[in-house]
Design an enzyme around this catalytic site. Structure first.
Site: not given
Ligand code: AP5
Ligand code: MG
Length: 217
Positions: A13, A88, A127, A154, A165
């Protein structure tokens, strides 16, 4: 242009948000990035959220809805935005519907980046992120290409938080897909392949031209 990026942890994402952000000149609203900024600034919210993120759990709906409500009314969101990481849960999805209606906005497309669990585990454990601008990078990258900062891992990408997660995503977040499928808004995109290939599919979906390998529900 209002886009919603949907997908499991590690589905890409944050990576895929870069293309529409520069292409359409709209802000990327990533609730995880916002929480990590609060943690880094050691605010009350950050102190509350830190152990929750570290354990791979979800911050409460009330807090998250409040954060997003305050963000989407900012002037830079008038032309549109890319929502990443919210909603979410089913209550968050309902709250976002109300919020969008109150603003007179609607989502043009929900982009679902579909990636198998084994690939997610592999990506998350390797990552790297920029502590300054939050851009994400694959393993082996040393510095952020945007601002030169040294990249870090992270806290929630450590082994003990990655599986929880994914489990909470499967339990609480997968059900909201049906919420959007009903409106015919979801473009399901294979999140494997090169970042550029996937960006092309995302752009095609946003422009209403799905390629043969992808599907719209
Ligand atoms: P990346 O682009 O970083 O993936 P992402 O989908 O953004 O993954 P996140 O870990 O950020 O998602 P998340 O939903 O767990 O975390 P968030 O920060 O939202 O890509 C991942 C890796 O793959 C990278 O190394 C990238 O380079 C690689 N990659 C990308 N594309 C590729 C490809 N095509 N091929 C190969 N490699 C590739 O949330 C974190 C925490 O915050 C949650 O766990 C929760 O505790 C809290 N939180 C956030 N929002 C809420 C909410 N709405 N409600 C409750 N808690 C929340
Ligand atoms: Mg992200």
């Amino acid at each position: 242009m209002n886009l919603l990026l949907y997908g499991a942890p590690g589905s890409g994402k944050g990576t895929q948000a870069n293309m529409p952000r520069s292409h359409f000149g709209i802000p990327h609203i990533a609730t995880g990035d916002m929480l990590r900024a609060e943690i880094a600034a050691q605010t009350d919210l950050g102190r509350q959220a830190q152990p929750i993120l570290a354990a791979g759990k979800y911050v409460s709906d009330d807090i998250m809805i409040g954060i997003v409500r305050n963000r989407v009314i900012q002037p830079d969101c008038v032309p549109g935005f890319i929502m990443d990481g919210f909603p979410r849960t089913v209550p968050q999805a309902a709250a976002l519907d109300d919020l969008m209606a109150a603003l007179g906005k609607r989502f043009d497309r929900v982009i679902y980046l579909k990636v198998p669990v084994d690939d997610l585990l592999h990506r998350l454990s390797g990552r790297l992120v920029c502590p300054t601008c939050q851009r994400t990078y694959p393993p082996g990258t040393a510095r952020c290409e945007a601002d030169g900062s040294a990249l870090i891992q992270r806290e929630d990408d450590r082994a003990q938080a990655v599986r929880p997660r994914i489990e909470i995503y499967l339990e609480k977040t997968v059900p909201i897909l049906d919420h959007y499928r009903g409106g015919g808004l979801v473009s399901e995109i294979d999140g494997r392949g090169t970042i550029e290939e996937i960006s092309r599919h995302v752009l095609a979906a946003v422009n209403g031209r799905m390629s043969k390998t992808q599907k719209t529900a």
